[in-house]
Design a protein around this motif. Structure first.
Motif, PDB file in Angstrom:
ATOM      1  N   PRO A  45       0.815  -1.218   0.000  1.00  0.00           N
ATOM      2  CA  PRO A  45       0.000   0.000   0.000  1.00  0.00           C
ATOM      3  C   PRO A  45       0.846   1.264   0.000  1.00  0.00           C
ATOM      4  O   PRO A  45       2.025   1.253   0.364  1.00  0.00           O
ATOM      5  CB  PRO A  45      -0.806  -0.120   1.295  1.00  0.00           C
ATOM      6  N   ASP A  46       0.225   2.363  -0.397  1.00  0.00           N
ATOM      7  CA  ASP A  46       0.888   3.667  -0.398  1.00  0.00           C
ATOM      8  C   ASP A  46       0.732   4.371   0.950  1.00  0.00           C
ATOM      9  O   ASP A  46       1.444   5.342   1.225  1.00  0.00           O
ATOM     10  CB  ASP A  46       0.308   4.551  -1.500  1.00  0.00           C
ATOM     11  N   ALA A  47      -0.184   3.900   1.775  1.00  0.00           N
ATOM     12  CA  ALA A  47      -0.381   4.474   3.111  1.00  0.00           C
ATOM     13  C   ALA A  47      -1.000   3.424   4.024  1.00  0.00           C
ATOM     14  O   ALA A  47      -1.756   2.554   3.567  1.00  0.00           O
ATOM     15  CB  ALA A  47      -1.271   5.712   3.058  1.00  0.00           C
ATOM     16  N   VAL A  48      -0.669   3.513   5.310  1.00  0.00           N
ATOM     17  CA  VAL A  48      -1.250   2.663   6.343  1.00  0.00           C
ATOM     18  C   VAL A  48      -1.670   3.571   7.489  1.00  0.00           C
ATOM     19  O   VAL A  48      -0.817   4.278   8.056  1.00  0.00           O
ATOM     20  CB  VAL A  48      -0.241   1.616   6.861  1.00  0.00           C
ATOM     21  N   THR A  49      -2.940   3.585   7.838  1.00  0.00           N
ATOM     22  CA  THR A  49      -3.368   4.433   8.948  1.00  0.00           C
ATOM     23  C   THR A  49      -2.957   3.805  10.276  1.00  0.00           C
ATOM     24  O   THR A  49      -2.941   2.583  10.429  1.00  0.00           O
ATOM     25  CB  THR A  49      -4.885   4.683   8.941  1.00  0.00           C
ATOM     26  N   LEU A  50      -2.637   4.678  11.257  1.00  0.00           N
ATOM     27  CA  LEU A  50      -2.125   4.218  12.547  1.00  0.00           C
ATOM     28  C   LEU A  50      -3.054   4.535  13.709  1.00  0.00           C
ATOM     29  O   LEU A  50      -2.759   4.170  14.850  1.00  0.00           O
ATOM     30  CB  LEU A  50      -0.753   4.847  12.806  1.00  0.00           C
ATOM     31  N   ARG A  51      -4.152   5.218  13.425  1.00  0.00           N
ATOM     32  CA  ARG A  51      -5.147   5.498  14.464  1.00  0.00           C
ATOM     33  C   ARG A  51      -6.496   5.656  13.783  1.00  0.00           C
ATOM     34  O   ARG A  51      -6.569   5.914  12.567  1.00  0.00           O
ATOM     35  CB  ARG A  51      -4.786   6.771  15.228  1.00  0.00           C
ATOM     36  N   PRO A  52      -7.576   5.515  14.529  1.00  0.00           N
ATOM     37  CA  PRO A  52      -8.889   5.784  13.935  1.00  0.00           C
ATOM     38  C   PRO A  52      -9.101   7.276  13.735  1.00  0.00           C
ATOM     39  O   PRO A  52      -8.424   8.112  14.340  1.00  0.00           O
ATOM     40  CB  PRO A  52      -9.871   5.212  14.974  1.00  0.00           C
ATOM     41  N   GLY A  53     -10.047   7.609  12.858  1.00  0.00           N
ATOM     42  CA  GLY A  53     -10.442   9.004  12.686  1.00  0.00           C
ATOM     43  C   GLY A  53      -9.508   9.853  11.857  1.00  0.00           C
ATOM     44  O   GLY A  53      -9.548  11.087  11.943  1.00  0.00           O
ATOM     45  N   VAL A  54      -8.672   9.237  11.025  1.00  0.00           N
ATOM     46  CA  VAL A  54      -7.765  10.005  10.174  1.00  0.00           C
ATOM     47  C   VAL A  54      -8.559  10.729   9.091  1.00  0.00           C
ATOM     48  O   VAL A  54      -9.496  10.171   8.509  1.00  0.00           O
ATOM     49  CB  VAL A  54      -6.707   9.076   9.539  1.00  0.00           C
ATOM     50  N   ASP A  55      -8.201  11.984   8.818  1.00  0.00           N
ATOM     51  CA  ASP A  55      -8.878  12.769   7.786  1.00  0.00           C
ATOM     52  C   ASP A  55      -8.493  12.234   6.406  1.00  0.00           C
ATOM     53  O   ASP A  55      -7.307  12.200   6.050  1.00  0.00           O
ATOM     54  CB  ASP A  55      -8.488  14.239   7.908  1.00  0.00           C
ATOM     55  N   ALA A  56      -9.480  11.823   5.633  1.00  0.00           N
ATOM     56  CA  ALA A  56      -9.224  11.174   4.350  1.00  0.00           C
ATOM     57  C   ALA A  56      -8.512  12.100   3.370  1.00  0.00           C
ATOM     58  O   ALA A  56      -7.554  11.697   2.698  1.00  0.00           O
ATOM     59  CB  ALA A  56     -10.535  10.666   3.750  1.00  0.00           C
ATOM     60  N   ALA A  57      -8.964  13.323   3.263  1.00  0.00           N
ATOM     61  CA  ALA A  57      -8.372  14.251   2.296  1.00  0.00           C
ATOM     62  C   ALA A  57      -6.907  14.528   2.626  1.00  0.00           C
ATOM     63  O   ALA A  57      -6.051  14.564   1.732  1.00  0.00           O
ATOM     64  CB  ALA A  57      -9.170  15.549   2.258  1.00  0.00           C
ATOM     65  N   ARG A  58      -6.610  14.713   3.909  1.00  0.00           N
ATOM     66  CA  ARG A  58      -5.220  14.965   4.299  1.00  0.00           C
ATOM     67  C   ARG A  58      -4.345  13.735   4.045  1.00  0.00           C
ATOM     68  O   ARG A  58      -3.184  13.861   3.643  1.00  0.00           O
ATOM     69  CB  ARG A  58      -5.159  15.364   5.768  1.00  0.00           C
ATOM     70  N   LEU A  59      -4.904  12.566   4.279  1.00  0.00           N
ATOM     71  CA  LEU A  59      -4.149  11.341   4.031  1.00  0.00           C
ATOM     72  C   LEU A  59      -3.821  11.203   2.546  1.00  0.00           C
ATOM     73  O   LEU A  59      -2.674  10.926   2.170  1.00  0.00           O
ATOM     74  CB  LEU A  59      -4.948  10.126   4.510  1.00  0.00           C
ATOM     75  N   LEU A  60      -4.804  11.412   1.698  1.00  0.00           N
ATOM     76  CA  LEU A  60      -4.586  11.251   0.260  1.00  0.00           C
ATOM     77  C   LEU A  60      -3.642  12.304  -0.295  1.00  0.00           C
ATOM     78  O   LEU A  60      -2.964  12.068  -1.302  1.00  0.00           O
ATOM     79  CB  LEU A  60      -5.921  11.279  -0.482  1.00  0.00           C
ATOM     80  N   ALA A  61      -3.556  13.456   0.363  1.00  0.00           N
ATOM     81  CA  ALA A  61      -2.633  14.499  -0.088  1.00  0.00           C
ATOM     82  C   ALA A  61      -1.175  14.094   0.119  1.00  0.00           C
ATOM     83  O   ALA A  61      -0.274  14.684  -0.488  1.00  0.00           O
ATOM     84  CB  ALA A  61      -2.916  15.804   0.656  1.00  0.00           C
ATOM     85  N   ARG A  62      -0.941  13.076   0.938  1.00  0.00           N
ATOM     86  CA  ARG A  62       0.416  12.615   1.229  1.00  0.00           C
ATOM     87  C   ARG A  62       0.941  11.620   0.199  1.00  0.00           C
ATOM     88  O   ARG A  62       2.130  11.293   0.198  1.00  0.00           O
ATOM     89  CB  ARG A  62       0.456  11.960   2.616  1.00  0.00           C
ATOM     90  N   ILE A  63       0.067  11.078  -0.651  1.00  0.00           N
ATOM     91  CA  ILE A  63       0.458  10.025  -1.585  1.00  0.00           C
ATOM     92  C   ILE A  63       0.123  10.434  -3.012  1.00  0.00           C
ATOM     93  O   ILE A  63      -0.534  11.461  -3.241  1.00  0.00           O
ATOM     94  CB  ILE A  63      -0.264   8.698  -1.254  1.00  0.00           C
ATOM     95  N   ASP A  64       0.582   9.668  -3.961  1.00  0.00           N
ATOM     96  CA  ASP A  64       0.120   9.799  -5.343  1.00  0.00           C
ATOM     97  C   ASP A  64      -1.233   9.097  -5.398  1.00  0.00           C
ATOM     98  O   ASP A  64      -1.312   7.870  -5.479  1.00  0.00           O
ATOM     99  CB  ASP A  64       1.110   9.134  -6.289  1.00  0.00           C
ATOM    100  N   ALA A  65      -2.306   9.883  -5.336  1.00  0.00           N
ATOM    101  CA  ALA A  65      -3.649   9.323  -5.198  1.00  0.00           C
ATOM    102  C   ALA A  65      -4.312   9.037  -6.537  1.00  0.00           C
ATOM    103  O   ALA A  65      -5.521   8.833  -6.603  1.00  0.00           O
ATOM    104  CB  ALA A  65      -4.528  10.267  -4.380  1.00  0.00           C
TER     105      ALA A  65
END
Length: 252
Positions: A45-65
């Motif tokens: 995967p390009d990202a793995v969340t480490l806690r619940p409630g992560v903001d989706a838009a901010r997460l996707l901004a970190r990767i080539d979405a």
């Protein structure tokens, strides 16, 4: 009480980072997630969340979405459908308590105990052995000497009488538990491999994840489910379903 689901997610992120770095791709981590800025190696995967409630838009901004992007939703609480993603598969984080007293003091490197009998697992120690293991596992992406040399990684193999690799798994020792991934068996006896893993490091808690038919063999070896996860994929509409990039199989 230890939150084993979070421990498993962190261990999995560590493993993804090790694989990425073995391919020359450095990841970034904060309290929300681990991620890489460009496409990860195949099956990862390009990202793995480490806690619940992560903001989706901010997460996707970190990767080539773009098409082919994938996200491991460790707490099964993201909704990435509005961003063009679909759920590729769902799975369960799993945990097993130690099967015996620690073989080494806490904080020291993992020591894999030698197994006995035809189903015993033993560490792969050579580049040639890693090449044979990668072919047997169908995982060319892990054929990287850097993984073999990393003290946090132990690649286990079961061999037939002629030396051929018939089963195996990967152990990662980077936190309070040992992560188990990439479990495979040519004869389909996954439960035997899981038992071999438990026998190899009896004094440590174990974590991992499985889905579908991969869950009962792990549970037979004493693992229990500690929470669901999902893997999201953004499909490439210009490629057929047989050619879609898929992240990390459920044994990873």
């Amino acid at each position: 009480m230890v939150a084993w689901r979070a421990v498993a997610a962190r261990d999995n992120a560590d493993w993804c980072d090790l694989v990425g770095r073995a391919h020359g791709l450095a990841g970034a981590r904060d309290a929300d997630a681990w991620s890489v800025p460009r496409r990860s190696p195949p099956w990862y995967p390009d990202a793995v969340t480490l806690r619940p409630g992560v903001d989706a838009a901010r997460l996707l901004a970190r990767i080539d979405a773009g098409p082919g992007a994938s996200v491991k939703d460790s707490f099964a609480d993201l909704d990435l459908a509005p961003h063009g993603f679909r759920v590729l598969f769902a799975a369960e984080w799993i945990h097993r308590p130690p099967a015996g007293p620690p073989a080494t003091p806490p904080g020291t490197p993992l020591v894999v105990l030698p197994g006995a009998g035809p189903t015993a697992l033993a560490p792969v120690t050579s580049v040639r052995g890693l090449a044979a293991w990668s072919v047997a596992a169908g995982s060319e992406v892990l054929r990287r000497p850097a993984l073999l040399a990393d003290p946090r990684v132990t690649i286990l193999a079961q061999r037939a009488g002629d030396g051929a690799v018939t089963a195996g798994a990967v152990l990662t020792d980077s936190g309070p538990a040992v992560g188990v991934s990439n479990v495979f068996a040519a004869d389909g006896d996954l439960a035997g491999v899981w038992r071999g893993v438990v026998a190899a490091c009896p004094g440590r808690p174990l974590v991992g994840y499985e889905s579908g038919g991969g869950l009962p063999p792990a549970e037979e070896a004493g693992f229990r489910r500690v929470g669901p996860l999902r893997v999201w994929l953004r499909p490439d509409r210009h490629r057929g379903p047989d050619h879609q990039r898929t992240p990390e199989p459920a044994t990873d």
